[in-house]
Scaffold this motif. Structure first.
Motif, PDB file in Angstrom:
ATOM      1  N   LYS A 114       0.852  -1.194   0.000  1.00  0.00           N
ATOM      2  CA  LYS A 114       0.000   0.000   0.000  1.00  0.00           C
ATOM      3  C   LYS A 114       0.888   1.244   0.000  1.00  0.00           C
ATOM      4  N   SER A 115       0.499   2.234  -0.749  1.00  0.00           N
ATOM      5  CA  SER A 115       1.310   3.445  -0.870  1.00  0.00           C
ATOM      6  C   SER A 115       1.138   4.336   0.359  1.00  0.00           C
ATOM      7  N   GLY A 116       2.138   5.184   0.594  1.00  0.00           N
ATOM      8  CA  GLY A 116       2.069   6.135   1.689  1.00  0.00           C
ATOM      9  C   GLY A 116       2.453   5.526   3.025  1.00  0.00           C
ATOM     10  N   ALA A 117       2.344   6.349   4.057  1.00  0.00           N
ATOM     11  CA  ALA A 117       2.683   5.907   5.408  1.00  0.00           C
ATOM     12  C   ALA A 117       1.545   5.076   5.998  1.00  0.00           C
ATOM     13  N   LYS A 118       1.929   4.031   6.708  1.00  0.00           N
ATOM     14  CA  LYS A 118       0.951   3.147   7.358  1.00  0.00           C
ATOM     15  C   LYS A 118       1.244   3.085   8.856  1.00  0.00           C
TER      16      LYS A 118
ATOM     17  N   SER B  51      -8.097  -8.679  33.936  1.00  0.00           N
ATOM     18  CA  SER B  51      -7.673  -9.213  32.648  1.00  0.00           C
ATOM     19  C   SER B  51      -7.137  -8.075  31.784  1.00  0.00           C
ATOM     20  N   VAL B  52      -6.279  -8.441  30.821  1.00  0.00           N
ATOM     21  CA  VAL B  52      -5.640  -7.448  29.955  1.00  0.00           C
ATOM     22  C   VAL B  52      -5.966  -7.776  28.511  1.00  0.00           C
ATOM     23  N   GLN B  53      -6.271  -6.725  27.753  1.00  0.00           N
ATOM     24  CA  GLN B  53      -6.592  -6.889  26.328  1.00  0.00           C
ATOM     25  C   GLN B  53      -5.558  -6.165  25.486  1.00  0.00           C
ATOM     26  N   LEU B  54      -4.988  -6.881  24.534  1.00  0.00           N
ATOM     27  CA  LEU B  54      -4.037  -6.299  23.590  1.00  0.00           C
ATOM     28  C   LEU B  54      -4.648  -6.330  22.201  1.00  0.00           C
ATOM     29  N   CYS B  55      -4.759  -5.169  21.582  1.00  0.00           N
ATOM     30  CA  CYS B  55      -5.279  -5.054  20.212  1.00  0.00           C
ATOM     31  C   CYS B  55      -4.137  -4.625  19.292  1.00  0.00           C
ATOM     32  N   VAL B  56      -3.889  -5.413  18.259  1.00  0.00           N
ATOM     33  CA  VAL B  56      -2.862  -5.113  17.261  1.00  0.00           C
ATOM     34  C   VAL B  56      -3.569  -4.774  15.958  1.00  0.00           C
ATOM     35  N   THR B  57      -3.518  -3.507  15.575  1.00  0.00           N
ATOM     36  CA  THR B  57      -4.271  -3.020  14.406  1.00  0.00           C
ATOM     37  C   THR B  57      -3.308  -2.520  13.345  1.00  0.00           C
ATOM     38  N   ASP B  58      -3.434  -3.073  12.146  1.00  0.00           N
ATOM     39  CA  ASP B  58      -2.596  -2.617  11.042  1.00  0.00           C
ATOM     40  C   ASP B  58      -3.456  -1.874  10.025  1.00  0.00           C
ATOM     41  N   ALA B  59      -2.792  -1.275   9.058  1.00  0.00           N
ATOM     42  CA  ALA B  59      -3.477  -0.538   7.990  1.00  0.00           C
ATOM     43  C   ALA B  59      -3.216  -1.238   6.665  1.00  0.00           C
ATOM     44  N   GLY B  60      -3.308  -2.554   6.684  1.00  0.00           N
ATOM     45  CA  GLY B  60      -3.013  -3.335   5.493  1.00  0.00           C
ATOM     46  C   GLY B  60      -4.207  -3.499   4.572  1.00  0.00           C
ATOM     47  N   ILE B  61      -4.152  -4.555   3.774  1.00  0.00           N
ATOM     48  CA  ILE B  61      -5.185  -4.757   2.755  1.00  0.00           C
ATOM     49  C   ILE B  61      -6.435  -5.411   3.322  1.00  0.00           C
ATOM     50  N   GLY B  62      -6.368  -5.872   4.580  1.00  0.00           N
ATOM     51  CA  GLY B  62      -7.544  -6.487   5.189  1.00  0.00           C
ATOM     52  C   GLY B  62      -7.747  -7.922   4.735  1.00  0.00           C
ATOM     53  N   ILE B  63      -8.732  -8.553   5.333  1.00  0.00           N
ATOM     54  CA  ILE B  63      -9.043  -9.951   5.037  1.00  0.00           C
ATOM     55  C   ILE B  63     -10.490 -10.048   4.575  1.00  0.00           C
ATOM     56  N   ALA B  64     -10.719 -10.813   3.528  1.00  0.00           N
ATOM     57  CA  ALA B  64     -12.086 -10.985   3.017  1.00  0.00           C
ATOM     58  C   ALA B  64     -12.959 -11.651   4.086  1.00  0.00           C
ATOM     59  N   ALA B  65     -14.229 -11.267   4.120  1.00  0.00           N
ATOM     60  CA  ALA B  65     -15.144 -11.760   5.154  1.00  0.00           C
ATOM     61  C   ALA B  65     -15.285 -13.279   5.110  1.00  0.00           C
ATOM     62  N   HIS B  66     -15.291 -13.863   3.905  1.00  0.00           N
ATOM     63  CA  HIS B  66     -15.457 -15.311   3.804  1.00  0.00           C
ATOM     64  C   HIS B  66     -14.195 -16.082   4.200  1.00  0.00           C
ATOM     65  N   ASP B  67     -13.051 -15.374   4.337  1.00  0.00           N
ATOM     66  CA  ASP B  67     -11.824 -16.032   4.768  1.00  0.00           C
ATOM     67  C   ASP B  67     -11.627 -15.982   6.279  1.00  0.00           C
ATOM     68  N   LEU B  68     -12.292 -15.049   6.954  1.00  0.00           N
ATOM     69  CA  LEU B  68     -12.068 -14.846   8.390  1.00  0.00           C
ATOM     70  C   LEU B  68     -12.288 -16.104   9.229  1.00  0.00           C
ATOM     71  N   PRO B  69     -13.361 -16.893   9.000  1.00  0.00           N
ATOM     72  CA  PRO B  69     -13.554 -18.070   9.868  1.00  0.00           C
ATOM     73  C   PRO B  69     -12.473 -19.131   9.739  1.00  0.00           C
TER      74      PRO B  69
ATOM     75  N   GLU C  33     -11.528  -5.530   7.975  1.00  0.00           N
ATOM     76  CA  GLU C  33     -12.336  -4.907   6.917  1.00  0.00           C
ATOM     77  C   GLU C  33     -11.479  -4.834   5.662  1.00  0.00           C
ATOM     78  N   LEU C  34     -11.971  -5.412   4.602  1.00  0.00           N
ATOM     79  CA  LEU C  34     -11.199  -5.498   3.370  1.00  0.00           C
ATOM     80  C   LEU C  34     -10.826  -4.106   2.864  1.00  0.00           C
ATOM     81  N   GLY C  35      -9.522  -3.904   2.614  1.00  0.00           N
ATOM     82  CA  GLY C  35      -9.030  -2.637   2.106  1.00  0.00           C
ATOM     83  C   GLY C  35      -8.742  -1.604   3.173  1.00  0.00           C
ATOM     84  N   VAL C  36      -9.111  -1.883   4.436  1.00  0.00           N
ATOM     85  CA  VAL C  36      -8.929  -0.913   5.523  1.00  0.00           C
ATOM     86  C   VAL C  36      -7.860  -1.382   6.510  1.00  0.00           C
ATOM     87  N   GLY C  37      -7.972  -2.620   6.967  1.00  0.00           N
ATOM     88  CA  GLY C  37      -6.995  -3.128   7.922  1.00  0.00           C
ATOM     89  C   GLY C  37      -7.542  -4.275   8.747  1.00  0.00           C
TER      90      GLY C  37
END
Length: 377
Positions: A265-269, A282-300, A342-346
């Motif tokens: 992906k172009s630009g800064a991420k 309890s502790v929650q760690l969220c790792v969020t990227d700005a990549g191409i995302g994963i298709a909904a039918h592939d997530l499961p 989300e596909l195309g978002v991250g």
């Protein structure tokens, strides 16, 4: 000849099992005869000797008929038991015993079948793990051939025509370094895959600074992050009960995936790590990227072994084992790994460190050890 021997061995086994019963019957007959003799002594002529002989013969005859009928009822069970013993090296030998005659035999046959079913389930599980391991090794070798071939071609090209400038030398060194890093990551994944089978022997739980683990994992990927304009950011602090080595492996997988699917992906991420402490400790760690995302039918299916999905087929660098291993490690440590995308978002991976997670891990290890010990017995 063998059939006759088997029949007589069944008869002998049947009679041997009833020795105590026969002794009791003979004792009762003897006591009855003694009572007859006592009555004959007290009242001579009241009981004739033939009556005693008749009683003894009748009792033995009735008991013999009962033994014969009981053996007829049991002979098929003994026959199937003998056949099962002769075919004990076959997987289906336990299923031969179907003609149990008594309640005790039915319970024993049911227990044997349950044990046989449990054995087959465990055997199939080991076969499945072996198939996964063999497939992964073959796939891993295929992927490792690529960086080795690239390095070899670059070295041959440098020997044939050495670079003229320092810039060309630095480009060559950078390219070789990138391929060696791919080799290192592949070797690391293979090493952790081998260790996963003996997870309980290679785990050390202690209170660990999650922020320090994250920064250490980021520093290991610093060059690639700079190269592809990916800017990591850590928010929050937390201490958790975990194994720092296995947790670093999980973080490396998540960061590698973030770089792999963000670099085109172009630009800064951004690559954001957000730590949040819950009221229940309890502790929650969220790792969020700005990549191409994963298709909904592939997530499961992204945590299934060897599943690469659309993204893996697009990049051609995925083995389909990274997220599977990360999920297995988190599960064995008592942590929870989830994903949203989300596909195309991250994509956002969430790891939940529960206060009872170490006890979950301990109970699983005890259960695994018990299964192993039971199998050894």
């Amino acid at each position: 000849m063998n059939e006759d021997f088997g029949r007589w061995s069944s008869v002998l086994m049947f009679l041997k099992d009833r020795l105590l019963n026969m002794l009791c019957v003979l004792t009762i007959i003897g006591l009855a005869c003694c009572l007859y003799l006592l009555e004959q002594y007290r009242y001579p002529g009241l009981i004739e000797p033939e009556t005693i002989y008749y009683f003894i013969l009748l009792a033995i005859f009735v008991y013999g008929v009962w033994l014969a009928l009981d053996y007829m009822r049991m002979r098929y069970y003994y026959k199937q038991l003998r056949e099962a013993i002769e075919r004990s090296d076959e997987l289906g030998a336990a299923t031969l015993i179907q003609s149990a005659a008594t309640g005790e035999q039915r319970l024993a046959a049911r227990l044997l079948q349950d044990q046989h079913r449990a054995y087959l389930n465990e055997l199939n599980q080991h076969k499945r793990q072996q198939e996964i391991h063999n497939h992964f090794v073959m796939q891993w070798v295929h992927h490792m051939k690529t960086p080795v071939s690239v390095v070899d071609l670059q070295v041959q090209e440098a020997l044939r025509q050495p670079p003229d400038s320092e810039r060309e030398w630095m480009e060559l060194i950078g390219s070789v370094r990138e391929e060696t890093e791919r080799l290192t990551r592949g070797l690391e994944m293979m090493l952790y895959t081998a260790r996963l089978d003996k997870f309980e022997l290679d785990v050390h739980i202690r209170k660990t600074s999650l922020q320090d683990l994250i920064r250490s994992a980021i520093n290991a990927h610093k060059r690639l992050c700079i190269q592809h304009s990916i800017f990591p950011r850590v928010e929050g602090e937390a201490w958790v009960e975990t194994d720092d080595k296995w947790m670093t492996f999980v973080l490396n997988q998540l960061i590698s995936n973030a770089i792999k699917y963000s670099k085109n992906k172009s630009g800064a991420k951004t690559l954001q790590f957000q730590l949040q402490q819950h009221p229940d400790d309890s502790v929650q760690l969220c790792v969020t990227d700005a990549g191409i995302g994963i298709a909904a039918h592939d997530l499961p299916r992204i945590f299934d072994p060897f599943f690469t999905g659309e993204n893996g087929r697009t990049t051609g660098e995925s083995t389909g084992m990274g997220l599977y291993l990360a999920k297995q490690v988190c599960s064995r440590l008592g942590h929870t790994l989830q994903v949203e995308s989300e596909l195309g978002v991250g994509t956002t991976f969430t790891i939940l460190f529960q206060t009872r997670g170490i006890h979950i891990m301990g109970s699983r290890q005890d259960s695994d050890n018990f299964v192993r010990l039971e199998g050894m017995d």
